[in-house]
Design an enzyme around this catalytic site. Structure first.
Site, PDB file in Angstrom:
ATOM      1  N   ASP A  38      51.460  46.581  25.964  1.00  0.00           N
ATOM      2  CA  ASP A  38      50.470  46.136  24.981  1.00  0.00           C
ATOM      3  C   ASP A  38      50.301  47.137  23.849  1.00  0.00           C
ATOM      4  O   ASP A  38      50.158  46.770  22.690  1.00  0.00           O
ATOM      5  CB  ASP A  38      49.106  45.941  25.659  1.00  0.00           C
ATOM      6  CG  ASP A  38      49.123  44.724  26.573  1.00  0.00           C
ATOM      7  OD1 ASP A  38      50.184  44.069  26.653  1.00  0.00           O
ATOM      8  OD2 ASP A  38      48.088  44.447  27.198  1.00  0.00           O
ATOM      9  N   ALA A  39      50.299  48.436  24.223  1.00  0.00           N
ATOM     10  CA  ALA A  39      50.017  49.464  23.218  1.00  0.00           C
ATOM     11  C   ALA A  39      51.085  49.467  22.127  1.00  0.00           C
ATOM     12  O   ALA A  39      50.779  49.669  20.951  1.00  0.00           O
ATOM     13  CB  ALA A  39      49.941  50.830  23.871  1.00  0.00           C
ATOM     14  N   ASP A  42      50.501  46.475  19.950  1.00  0.00           N
ATOM     15  CA  ASP A  42      49.352  46.719  19.066  1.00  0.00           C
ATOM     16  C   ASP A  42      49.755  47.527  17.838  1.00  0.00           C
ATOM     17  O   ASP A  42      49.268  47.275  16.736  1.00  0.00           O
ATOM     18  CB  ASP A  42      48.239  47.462  19.818  1.00  0.00           C
ATOM     19  CG  ASP A  42      47.491  46.539  20.777  1.00  0.00           C
ATOM     20  OD1 ASP A  42      47.665  45.306  20.652  1.00  0.00           O
ATOM     21  OD2 ASP A  42      46.757  47.049  21.635  1.00  0.00           O
ATOM     22  N   GLU A 118      30.351  45.107  28.125  1.00  0.00           N
ATOM     23  CA  GLU A 118      30.934  44.475  29.319  1.00  0.00           C
ATOM     24  C   GLU A 118      32.316  45.052  29.553  1.00  0.00           C
ATOM     25  O   GLU A 118      32.924  45.618  28.657  1.00  0.00           O
ATOM     26  CB  GLU A 118      31.114  42.962  29.091  1.00  0.00           C
ATOM     27  CG  GLU A 118      29.832  42.224  28.865  1.00  0.00           C
ATOM     28  CD  GLU A 118      30.087  40.770  28.462  1.00  0.00           C
ATOM     29  OE1 GLU A 118      31.255  40.366  28.354  1.00  0.00           O
ATOM     30  OE2 GLU A 118      29.105  40.067  28.255  1.00  0.00           O
ATOM     31  N   LYS A 120      36.267  44.850  29.834  1.00  0.00           N
ATOM     32  CA  LYS A 120      37.305  43.991  29.262  1.00  0.00           C
ATOM     33  C   LYS A 120      38.343  43.755  30.355  1.00  0.00           C
ATOM     34  O   LYS A 120      39.151  44.616  30.653  1.00  0.00           O
ATOM     35  CB  LYS A 120      37.929  44.642  28.028  1.00  0.00           C
ATOM     36  CG  LYS A 120      38.922  43.719  27.335  1.00  0.00           C
ATOM     37  CD  LYS A 120      39.368  44.300  26.025  1.00  0.00           C
ATOM     38  CE  LYS A 120      40.393  43.495  25.275  1.00  0.00           C
ATOM     39  NZ  LYS A 120      41.182  42.523  25.992  1.00  0.00           N
ATOM     40  N   ARG A 141      43.723  29.661  26.411  1.00  0.00           N
ATOM     41  CA  ARG A 141      43.337  29.838  25.030  1.00  0.00           C
ATOM     42  C   ARG A 141      44.376  29.259  24.063  1.00  0.00           C
ATOM     43  O   ARG A 141      44.035  28.720  23.022  1.00  0.00           O
ATOM     44  CB  ARG A 141      43.152  31.329  24.735  1.00  0.00           C
ATOM     45  CG  ARG A 141      42.609  31.554  23.353  1.00  0.00           C
ATOM     46  CD  ARG A 141      42.253  32.984  23.143  1.00  0.00           C
ATOM     47  NE  ARG A 141      43.441  33.826  23.082  1.00  0.00           N
ATOM     48  CZ  ARG A 141      43.419  35.125  22.886  1.00  0.00           C
ATOM     49  NH1 ARG A 141      42.265  35.736  22.751  1.00  0.00           N
ATOM     50  NH2 ARG A 141      44.528  35.821  22.849  1.00  0.00           N
ATOM     51  N   GLU A 178      37.553  35.044  32.240  1.00  0.00           N
ATOM     52  CA  GLU A 178      38.889  35.578  32.452  1.00  0.00           C
ATOM     53  C   GLU A 178      39.355  35.263  33.867  1.00  0.00           C
ATOM     54  O   GLU A 178      38.655  35.545  34.836  1.00  0.00           O
ATOM     55  CB  GLU A 178      38.825  37.106  32.246  1.00  0.00           C
ATOM     56  CG  GLU A 178      40.135  37.741  31.926  1.00  0.00           C
ATOM     57  CD  GLU A 178      40.480  37.698  30.428  1.00  0.00           C
ATOM     58  OE1 GLU A 178      39.773  37.024  29.644  1.00  0.00           O
ATOM     59  OE2 GLU A 178      41.479  38.351  30.059  1.00  0.00           O
ATOM     60  N   LYS A 295      29.243  43.675  22.509  1.00  0.00           N
ATOM     61  CA  LYS A 295      28.786  42.486  21.788  1.00  0.00           C
ATOM     62  C   LYS A 295      27.361  42.725  21.289  1.00  0.00           C
ATOM     63  O   LYS A 295      26.589  43.428  21.944  1.00  0.00           O
ATOM     64  CB  LYS A 295      28.781  41.273  22.722  1.00  0.00           C
ATOM     65  CG  LYS A 295      30.148  40.951  23.317  1.00  0.00           C
ATOM     66  CD  LYS A 295      30.078  39.858  24.381  1.00  0.00           C
ATOM     67  CE  LYS A 295      31.476  39.585  24.929  1.00  0.00           C
ATOM     68  NZ  LYS A 295      31.479  38.639  26.049  1.00  0.00           N
ATOM     69  N   LYS A 319      39.456  49.660  23.251  1.00  0.00           N
ATOM     70  CA  LYS A 319      40.621  49.683  24.138  1.00  0.00           C
ATOM     71  C   LYS A 319      40.835  51.082  24.700  1.00  0.00           C
ATOM     72  O   LYS A 319      40.801  52.070  23.958  1.00  0.00           O
ATOM     73  CB  LYS A 319      41.872  49.260  23.362  1.00  0.00           C
ATOM     74  CG  LYS A 319      41.801  47.832  22.853  1.00  0.00           C
ATOM     75  CD  LYS A 319      42.441  46.866  23.830  1.00  0.00           C
ATOM     76  CE  LYS A 319      43.903  46.779  23.565  1.00  0.00           C
ATOM     77  NZ  LYS A 319      44.539  45.648  24.215  1.00  0.00           N
TER      78      LYS A 319
END
Ligand code: IVH
Length: 687
Positions: A38-39, A42, A118, A120, A141, A178, A295, A319
């Site tokens: 992922d990194a 990104d 929250e 992730k 999604r 999720e 949030k 992250k």
């Protein structure tokens, strides 16, 4: 990120990045087979977004930087979300988090809102649609607007209620959350896969994604997925909510699982502190998280802030630093351990991953290298999670240079003797079996001096290699006759440091017996068996001279360890080694104490031999420890909990209800505390 102000160069780079980002989007969202961590993804996506922001004339509405997720696949029916499922913007560090908070405060006309933080969850976003309290549809999604209908598969998830509970069930309610695979499930599935010779699952997120894409819901059911709810979508005929916290309470009231790790925080400093806390404890949960979602709590404030093209302004994903990155594999080398076991490892272009710069990573053994097929010159994914040693996950095949060949495991030891390596049938390890291998010798001494063994300060790998290289030392026993005069000329030493090393070597002669046993480096003999053996036999000689049966009868020792000790002690060179350690004054345990202990044990009748007696509440005349010792001294065991094997439960004042209940279900005899003495002397349940 390369800085560019040249429009032509920017156009080229944007084109290249768009095609790369689109390619990786497809692999991740549609095929569940990401090729990049992922990194790394990104980094590409951010560069693209930054360039498009710098050159608005080059931006395009269909740029992969502007869309979320992937297109719906052909296997599952498309579902248009009643309310779009947007993504979240990311903050990669404290600065970006504060910058986001500043924008929020500005957007609210200077008001600092209440934040909700929250976890992730690292799984798959899912929208559950309930009509009149019935689960009607579960959709992924997708691209945020249109997802896939995976209702039949999601209906197999135990955490997802098929019917809502409570009095205020809205006519229509969409709950977003999720779907994830708990770590324990992931690990047990992978054990099964490995045993069946199947390719292992890459990570829990991928495994969850793949599980949801099954055509047969029975297959999904076997994957034991879970769900956390974190957001409402469309609601018709439901109550009005003022805050996010209210809506989560409502969701929980309907019978959906809401994660308990939620914090309301009033300052951005406390938000940041919480993020760092979570980061430090990210592996303490039974599931994977890759960040913290922050949030704005107040829904009216959210309304004011609104959305950008791809994400809400009222939320951000902080992250965690990546635990996986890609880097260049420069070479594969082999190290030799103290028992001769060889371990292939990767020499890497240094990369910052898992909180530190990594330039070497393990490849475990020959089969692993072959299985992963990593080759020098490959771009590889490197993983470093928590305290775990860094490892090479696998190659990024699309970046493999032409003309590479599979790597061959060496046939000889990398040491100057270059003796032939052997791999016995049925074993995973390839070994150097040369008794005088200098690399093994060095590793044995390094192990002797290491923290878990004799803990000799200042005697690390570098010094050991110098000492053996200068032929001052052949084995660990030799270090006890070293003098400061001999050490001083070595590189990195001066008179005071040489004297200090001699002192810390001498000081190590007093280490407790279990440490000495561990330090010998006998195969299979680790710290816990050493502890058990020292407690049972009292001296090193008694441990060595006991029969295999005597040793393996000790709790926590067993036949394999016992036999390994026997074989080790049989060798004359090891006996000589032991003699020299003893002569150097290393603590071998006291013969007198061991004899006294044995006599005391013999004097007490072993009435409870092999019996487990659990004590709960107070026993008059004994504290907890004394009661346990009285049982152990009579050959019994005193575990902390009642099981089917428990011989008796001794119950005194303040006894634990759960132990009593367990004893009742198991039919374990219960002995009142006043009759404990009777139990000890007779070894029978007092009638
Ligand atoms: S809220 C409009 N809360 O992260 C806000 N998302 O990178 C919608 N995620 O698509 C998302 N944990 O799959 C939210 N506690 C959480 C989350 C969470 C994980 C995922 C979700 C989302 C992605 C965005």
């Amino acid at each position: 990120m390369p800085e560019t102000h040249d429009a032509a160069a920017a156009r080229d780079r944007i084109t290249e990045l768009r095609s790369q980002v689109a390619h990786h989007n497809r692999l991740y969202h549609e095929l569940d087979e990401p090729e990049l961590p992922d990194a790394d993804y990104d980094v590409l996506a951010r560069e693209l977004r930054a360039l498009e922001a710098e050159f608005p004339e080059l931006a395009a509405a269909d740029s992969p930087a502007q869309t979320v997720g992937g297109a719906a696949s052909a296997t599952f029916a498309p579902v248009t979300h009643a309310e779009p499922m947007t993504s979240l913007d990311n903050a990669m560090d404290g600065d970006e988090l504060r910058a986001w908070a500043d924008r929020v405060v500005k957007g609210l006309g200077g008001v600092v809102p209440r934040f909700v933080a929250e976890l992730k969850f690292d799984g798959l976003a899912m929208s559950l649609r309930y009509e009149h309290g019935e689960l009607m549809q579960a959709a992924t999604r997708g691209d945020g607007r249109v997802g896939e209908d995976v209702t039949a598969n999601v209906a197999t998830i135990e955490d997802v209620p098929k019917r809502l509970v409570g009095v205020a069930v809205p006519r229509i309610v969409e709950v977003r959350g999720e779907v994830y695979m708990p770590t324990a499930v992931f690990e047990s599935l992978n054990e099964e896969y490995e045993a069946a010779g199947l390719r292992p699952l890459v990570n829990p997120r991928n495994a969850a994604a793949g599980s949801l894409r099954q055509k047969d819901p029975n297959m999904t059911a076997k994957r034991r997925l879970s769900f956390w709810a974190y957001q409402l979508g469309e609601v018709v005929g439901g109550p009005e909510f003022r805050s996010h916290q209210d809506s989560l309470d409502f969701i929980a009231g309907l019978g959906l699982p809401v994660n308990p790790e939620i914090r309301a925080l009033d300052t951005i400093a406390s938000v940041e502190e919480y993020c760092l806390f979570r980061q430090a404890h990210r592996h303490d949960l039974g599931y994977e998280i890759d960040g913290v979602v922050i949030k704005v709590d107040d829904l009216a404030q959210r309304e004011l802030l609104g959305f950008t093209a791809r994400a809400p302004r009222w939320a951000i994903a902080y992250k965690f630093p990546p635990e996986e990155r890609t880097t260049l594999l420069r070479a594969i080398q082999v190290s030799v351990g103290r028992t001769g076991r060889t371990t292939p490892f990767a020499v890497l272009e240094p990369v910052f991953v898992g909180g530190s710069t990594v330039s070497m990573a393990t490849l475990h053994n020959q089969d692993q290298v072959a299985f992963k097929d990593v080759r020098p010159g490959d771009t590889v994914t490197v993983r470093k999670a928590g305290d775990v040693i860094p490892e090479v996950v696998g190659p990024v095949l699309s970046l493999r240079p032409e003309g590479t060949e599979p790597w061959q495991f060496p046939t000889t030891c990398p040491c100057p003797l270059a003796s032939t390596l052997v791999r016995l049938e049925g074993e995973a390890d390839t070994r150097c079996v040369e008794p005088v291998c200098p690399f093994q010798r060095d590793q044995k001494i390094i192990y002797w001096a290491s923290r878990g063994a004799m803990d000799i300060e200042g005697l690390g790998e570098r010094t050991v290699v110098q000492l053996t290289g200068a032929e001052l030392v052949r084995d660990a026993a030799d270090i006890y006759s070293l003098t400061a005069d001999q050490i001083e000329p070595l590189e990195g030493f001066a008179r005071p440091s040489a004297e200090k090393l001699v002192a810390s070597i001498q000081e190590s002669t007093d280490r407790p017996l279990p440490k000495v046993l561990t330090a010998l480096g006998i195969k299979h003999l680790g710290p816990s068996a050493s502890l058990a053996l020292a407690a049972e036999f009292g001296t090193l000689r008694r441990v060595m001279e006991a029969t295999d049966d005597e040793r393996s009868a000790v709790d926590g020792v067993g036949g394999v360890i016992s036999a390994a000790i026997g074989r080790w002690y049989e060798r004359p060179s090891n006996q000589d080694f032991i003699d020299r350690l003893e002569a150097a004054g290393v603590n071998f345990g006291s013969e007198a104490e061991a004899a006294a202990r044995e006599a005391a044990r013999a004097a007490i009748e072993q009435t409870l031999e092999g019996k487990a007696v659990v004590v709960t509440g107070t026993v008059p005349g004994y504290n907890r420890e004394e009661a346990e010792q009285a049982i152990v001294a009579r050959g019994g065991k005193s575990p902390g909990s009642v099981s089917k094997k428990t011989f008796a439960l001794v119950v005194g004042d303040g006894a634990g209800a759960s132990k009593l209940a367990k004893a009742e279900t198991n039919g374990t005899p219960v002995v009142p505390a006043e009759r404990f003495a009777e139990l000890l002397t007779t070894g029978e349940i007092p009638s």
